[in-house]
Scaffold this motif. Structure first.
Motif, mmCIF file in Angstrom:
data_model
loop_
_atom_site.group_PDB
_atom_site.id
_atom_site.type_symbol
_atom_site.label_atom_id
_atom_site.label_comp_id
_atom_site.label_asym_id
_atom_site.label_seq_id
_atom_site.Cartn_x
_atom_site.Cartn_y
_atom_site.Cartn_z
ATOM 1 N N VAL A 172 0.834 -1.203 0.000
ATOM 2 C CA VAL A 172 0.000 0.000 0.000
ATOM 3 C C VAL A 172 0.863 1.244 0.000
ATOM 4 N N SER A 173 0.520 2.183 -0.848
ATOM 5 C CA SER A 173 1.295 3.410 -0.954
ATOM 6 C C SER A 173 1.088 4.309 0.259
ATOM 7 N N GLN A 174 2.040 5.178 0.465
ATOM 8 C CA GLN A 174 1.923 6.122 1.578
ATOM 9 C C GLN A 174 0.718 7.033 1.383
ATOM 10 N N GLU A 175 0.452 7.432 0.161
ATOM 11 C CA GLU A 175 -0.696 8.306 -0.114
ATOM 12 C C GLU A 175 -2.006 7.627 0.286
ATOM 13 N N HIS A 176 -2.137 6.341 -0.052
ATOM 14 C CA HIS A 176 -3.352 5.601 0.304
ATOM 15 C C HIS A 176 -3.502 5.534 1.816
ATOM 16 N N ALA A 177 -2.402 5.261 2.518
ATOM 17 C CA ALA A 177 -2.458 5.136 3.979
ATOM 18 C C ALA A 177 -2.804 6.471 4.622
#
Length: 273
Positions: A172-177
Motif C-alpha cells: 500500500v502506498s503512503q498516499e493511500h495510507a
C-alpha cells in the motif's frame, strides 16, 4: 518464577455479594474488538473491569489479535484471523443481552485494513456494520481514533520502514495510507450518533512506531480506557491498574500467541473469537 497465566474472566463464577450470595442481577457484558494493542492489554483490562465492577460479575467477549482486521483477514506469521465483522462473537453477546445484561463495547485498532489495501470508504461501511451489530445489542460503544502521526506527511523512509516491519506483505502506498487515516478520523470526529463515543486521543502514549502503545506508558493507557468503559455502566474506577499487572498482561499475550494460536497446544478460550 512467574505464575501461570490466569483463566479468562468470562468463564468465572458470579462474584459473591456482601452477604455471601451471588448477585441475582444479570452480569455486565463487555465486548472488546481490536488488534495488537488490545491483545497486549487484554488481560490487564479484563482484570481492571472485573475488580471495578465487583461484586457484580462481568462477562468479557473479545475478538482481537496482532494484525486483526475488521473487514479483511489479517494476522502475523502463521497466525491468521477472520474479519471481526463476521465474528460469531456478536451472536454470543446477543444471548447475554437478551438475558438483561447491559453491554458496553470497545472498538479499537481500526487501521489495519487500510494497510491490507481496503478502500477507506469500504472501511467506513464495514465499521458502520460493526456498529449496527452492537446497536442491535443496545450497546454503549466507545471507539478510539487512528494515530494522528499518519495524517501528516512523514518521510517516505519512515513510512516504508514501519510498513515493512509491521505489514511485510503490504504494498500500500503512503498516499493511500495517509488518505485512509484522514478519512477514518474525519468520519469518527464528525459522527453525531450519541450511541458512539470517541475516546480522547491516545497518541501521547504511542511508542517509537506510532502504532503500538509504549510498554512504559501502557498502564496509563488502560487506566484511561478502562475508566471510560466503566462510565458505560455508570461506575467510577476504584482500583487502578499497576505496572506489574501490565507486565503480566504482555506475558499472557505471548502465551496465547504461542500456545493457543500458533502451536495450538491448548484450546482457544471460549470467550475469545
Amino acid at each position: 518464577m512467574m505464575d501461570a497465566p490466569p483463566q479468562d474472566p468470562d468463564l468465572s463464577a458470579p462474584a459473591p455479594s456482601e452477604n455471601g450470595s451471588p448477585e441475582a442481577e444479570a452480569p455486565h457484558v463487555c465486548v472488546l474488538l481490536g488488534a495488537s494493542n488490545l491483545a497486549r492489554g487484554y488481560s490487564a483490562l479484563s482484570h481492571y473491569l472485573t475488580r471495578n465492577l465487583a461484586p457484580q460479575p462481568v462477562r468479557i467477549l473479545a475478538a482481537m489479535g496482532p494484525g486483526r482486521g475488521y473487514g479483511c483477514r489479517g494476522g502475523m506469521l502463521n497466525i491468521s484471523y477472520p474479519p471481526i465483522v463476521d465474528s460469531p462473537l456478536f451472536q454470543r453477546a446477543r444471548k447475554q443481552a437478551e438475558s438483561g445484561s447491559r453491554v458496553v463495547a470497545l472498538v479499537t485498532d481500526i487501521g489495519n485494513d487500510l494497510l491490507y489495501g481496503m478502500d477507506p470508504d469500504h472501511l467506513v461501511a464495514t465499521l458502520e456494520e460493526v456498529f449496527q451489530r452492537l446497536f442491535d445489542l443496545n450497546a454503549r460503544i466507545f471507539v478510539t481514533s487512528l494515530p494522528v502521526f499518519f495524517e501528516q506527511e512523514v518521510s517516505p523512509m519512515v513510512y516504508h520502514s514501519i510498513r515493512a516491519l509491521l505489514y511485510p506483505k503490504s504494498s500500500v502506498s503512503q498516499e493511500h495510507a495517509v488518505n485512509g487515516v484522514r478519512r477514518m478520523n474525519s468520519y469518527l470526529k464528525e459522527s453525531k450518533d450519541p450511541r458512539v463515543r470517541v475516546v480522547p486521543p491516545l497518541d501521547e502514549y504511542l511508542g517509537w512506531d506510532h502504532v503500538h502503545y509504549s510498554l512504559l506508558r501502557s498502564t496509563e493507557v488502560w487506566n484511561r480506557v478502562g475508566g471510560t468503559l466503566l462510565s458505560g455502566w455508570d461506575r467510577q474506577p476504584r482500583h487502578p491498574l499497576r505496572f506489574p499487572r501490565m507486565l503480566l498482561s504482555y506475558r499472557d499475550n505471548l502465551h496465547r500467541l504461542l500456545m493457543m494460536e500458533s502451536l495450538k497446544c491448548i484450546p482457544r478460550s471460549a470467550n475469545l473469537f
